[in-house]
Design a protein around this motif. Structure first.
Motif, PDB file in Angstrom:
ATOM      1  N   ARG A  42       0.984  -0.900   0.035  1.00  0.00           N
ATOM      2  CA  ARG A  42       0.288  -0.301   0.078  1.00  0.00           C
ATOM      3  C   ARG A  42       0.669   0.800  -0.287  1.00  0.00           C
ATOM      4  O   ARG A  42       2.061   1.806   0.672  1.00  0.00           O
ATOM      5  CB  ARG A  42      -0.590   0.335   1.103  1.00  0.00           C
ATOM      6  CG  ARG A  42      -1.680  -1.246   1.666  1.00  0.00           C
ATOM      7  CD  ARG A  42      -2.698  -1.319   2.627  1.00  0.00           C
ATOM      8  NE  ARG A  42      -3.524  -1.753   2.315  1.00  0.00           N
ATOM      9  CZ  ARG A  42      -3.493  -3.368   2.863  1.00  0.00           C
ATOM     10  NH1 ARG A  42      -1.873  -3.596   3.445  1.00  0.00           N
ATOM     11  NH2 ARG A  42      -4.316  -4.598   2.875  1.00  0.00           N
ATOM     12  N   LEU A  43       0.754   1.326  -1.308  1.00  0.00           N
ATOM     13  CA  LEU A  43       2.045   3.026  -1.144  1.00  0.00           C
ATOM     14  C   LEU A  43       0.838   4.387  -1.518  1.00  0.00           C
ATOM     15  O   LEU A  43       0.336   4.323  -2.498  1.00  0.00           O
ATOM     16  CB  LEU A  43       2.852   3.009  -2.408  1.00  0.00           C
ATOM     17  CG  LEU A  43       3.890   3.591  -2.978  1.00  0.00           C
ATOM     18  CD1 LEU A  43       4.844   4.517  -2.004  1.00  0.00           C
ATOM     19  CD2 LEU A  43       4.554   3.840  -4.044  1.00  0.00           C
ATOM     20  N   VAL A  44       1.672   5.209  -0.897  1.00  0.00           N
ATOM     21  CA  VAL A  44       0.936   6.499  -0.813  1.00  0.00           C
ATOM     22  C   VAL A  44       2.062   7.736  -1.268  1.00  0.00           C
ATOM     23  O   VAL A  44       3.388   7.523  -1.067  1.00  0.00           O
ATOM     24  CB  VAL A  44       0.391   7.218   0.169  1.00  0.00           C
ATOM     25  CG1 VAL A  44       0.008   8.805   0.164  1.00  0.00           C
ATOM     26  CG2 VAL A  44      -0.510   7.149   1.044  1.00  0.00           C
ATOM     27  N   VAL A  45       2.041   8.282  -2.837  1.00  0.00           N
ATOM     28  CA  VAL A  45       2.942   9.206  -2.893  1.00  0.00           C
ATOM     29  C   VAL A  45       2.625  10.417  -3.025  1.00  0.00           C
ATOM     30  O   VAL A  45       1.445  10.645  -2.893  1.00  0.00           O
ATOM     31  CB  VAL A  45       3.026   8.666  -4.174  1.00  0.00           C
ATOM     32  CG1 VAL A  45       4.751   9.727  -5.195  1.00  0.00           C
ATOM     33  CG2 VAL A  45       4.191   7.470  -5.063  1.00  0.00           C
ATOM     34  N   LEU A  77      -1.922   8.564  -4.349  1.00  0.00           N
ATOM     35  CA  LEU A  77      -1.680  10.031  -4.495  1.00  0.00           C
ATOM     36  C   LEU A  77      -2.443  11.276  -3.775  1.00  0.00           C
ATOM     37  O   LEU A  77      -2.975  10.901  -3.405  1.00  0.00           O
ATOM     38  CB  LEU A  77      -1.482  10.863  -5.957  1.00  0.00           C
ATOM     39  CG  LEU A  77      -0.542  10.009  -6.957  1.00  0.00           C
ATOM     40  CD1 LEU A  77      -1.196  11.033  -8.763  1.00  0.00           C
ATOM     41  CD2 LEU A  77       0.539   8.764  -7.010  1.00  0.00           C
ATOM     42  N   ALA A  78      -1.365  11.949  -3.126  1.00  0.00           N
ATOM     43  CA  ALA A  78      -2.088  13.103  -2.284  1.00  0.00           C
ATOM     44  C   ALA A  78      -1.497  13.855  -2.615  1.00  0.00           C
ATOM     45  O   ALA A  78      -0.021  14.728  -2.476  1.00  0.00           O
ATOM     46  CB  ALA A  78      -1.717  12.774  -1.016  1.00  0.00           C
ATOM     47  N   PRO A 103      -1.729  13.322   2.446  1.00  0.00           N
ATOM     48  CA  PRO A 103      -1.302  12.093   2.729  1.00  0.00           C
ATOM     49  C   PRO A 103      -2.176  11.505   3.785  1.00  0.00           C
ATOM     50  O   PRO A 103      -1.900  10.004   4.065  1.00  0.00           O
ATOM     51  CB  PRO A 103       0.185  11.465   3.456  1.00  0.00           C
ATOM     52  CG  PRO A 103       0.668  13.207   3.579  1.00  0.00           C
ATOM     53  CD  PRO A 103      -0.676  14.492   3.044  1.00  0.00           C
ATOM     54  N   GLU A 104      -2.124  12.092   4.971  1.00  0.00           N
ATOM     55  CA  GLU A 104      -3.128  10.822   6.514  1.00  0.00           C
ATOM     56  C   GLU A 104      -4.327  10.494   5.729  1.00  0.00           C
ATOM     57  O   GLU A 104      -5.031   9.469   6.321  1.00  0.00           O
ATOM     58  CB  GLU A 104      -2.833  11.963   7.194  1.00  0.00           C
ATOM     59  CG  GLU A 104      -1.984  12.236   8.066  1.00  0.00           C
ATOM     60  CD  GLU A 104      -0.333  13.590   6.994  1.00  0.00           C
ATOM     61  OE1 GLU A 104       0.158  13.820   7.344  1.00  0.00           O
ATOM     62  OE2 GLU A 104      -1.805  14.023   6.073  1.00  0.00           O
ATOM     63  N   GLY A 105      -5.030  11.447   4.945  1.00  0.00           N
ATOM     64  CA  GLY A 105      -5.901  10.713   4.641  1.00  0.00           C
ATOM     65  C   GLY A 105      -6.071   9.867   3.091  1.00  0.00           C
ATOM     66  O   GLY A 105      -6.979   8.401   3.687  1.00  0.00           O
ATOM     67  N   ALA A 106      -4.911   9.824   2.463  1.00  0.00           N
ATOM     68  CA  ALA A 106      -4.660   8.435   1.863  1.00  0.00           C
ATOM     69  C   ALA A 106      -3.749   7.307   2.810  1.00  0.00           C
ATOM     70  O   ALA A 106      -4.752   5.728   2.448  1.00  0.00           O
ATOM     71  CB  ALA A 106      -3.982   8.716   0.228  1.00  0.00           C
ATOM     72  N   ALA A 107      -3.251   7.055   3.665  1.00  0.00           N
ATOM     73  CA  ALA A 107      -3.243   6.595   4.706  1.00  0.00           C
ATOM     74  C   ALA A 107      -4.108   6.194   4.394  1.00  0.00           C
ATOM     75  O   ALA A 107      -4.316   4.559   5.533  1.00  0.00           O
ATOM     76  CB  ALA A 107      -1.664   6.507   5.662  1.00  0.00           C
ATOM     77  N   ARG A 108      -5.041   6.591   5.621  1.00  0.00           N
ATOM     78  CA  ARG A 108      -6.366   5.634   5.481  1.00  0.00           C
ATOM     79  C   ARG A 108      -7.519   5.354   5.401  1.00  0.00           C
ATOM     80  O   ARG A 108      -8.016   4.222   5.851  1.00  0.00           O
ATOM     81  CB  ARG A 108      -7.462   7.431   6.614  1.00  0.00           C
ATOM     82  CG  ARG A 108      -6.686   7.509   8.382  1.00  0.00           C
ATOM     83  CD  ARG A 108      -7.831   8.440   8.286  1.00  0.00           C
ATOM     84  NE  ARG A 108      -8.157   9.436   8.247  1.00  0.00           N
ATOM     85  CZ  ARG A 108      -7.432  10.809   7.934  1.00  0.00           C
ATOM     86  NH1 ARG A 108      -6.187  10.842   8.689  1.00  0.00           N
ATOM     87  NH2 ARG A 108      -7.873  12.124   7.395  1.00  0.00           N
TER      88      ARG A 108
END
Length: 114
Positions: A42-45, A77-78, A103-108
């Motif tokens: 699981r990756l957020v850029v 992406l964030a 990125p916090e919302g994307a990670a959640r």
């Protein structure tokens, strides 16, 4: 271009900064693919500190996306600036990537998906 990697729970976050252009594309591709290979799937850029991206930079994102997809993972992406968001829409990459404000919302989101 600078890339920092951190993990939040079961999600990898790649924080990019500077300009993602041809001169940095090979290094950025190698670093992102290493995160994909060794990471959680699981990756957020995070683009909050990216000032510019060119077509070589877009190819880096596509390579990372293909790599994580081959491992049945997910990438989002964030923090895109209005200019980078417009580029994503122009190239229709917004149809491939989910985009989050931070990125916090994307990670959640990624943490809640299995």
């Amino acid at each position: 271009m600078l890339l920092k990697h951190r993990t939040q729970g079961n999600v990898d976050i790649a924080e990019l900064s500077g300009r993602l252009v041809m001169a940095d594309a090979a290094k950025a591709r190698a670093e992102l693919l290493a995160i994909v290979e060794k990471g959680t799937g699981r990756l957020v850029v995070d683009f909050r500190d990216v000032s510019f991206i060119d077509s070589s930079g877009l190819s880096v994102l596509i390579a990372a996306f293909k790599g994580i997809e081959a491992r049945a993972g997910k990438m989002v992406l964030a923090g895109l600036s209005p200019e980078i968001q417009a580029l994503m829409e122009l190239t229709r990459l917004n149809e491939i990537f989910l985009v989050f404000a931070d990125p916090e919302g994307a990670a959640r989101y990624l943490a809640s998906t299995e």
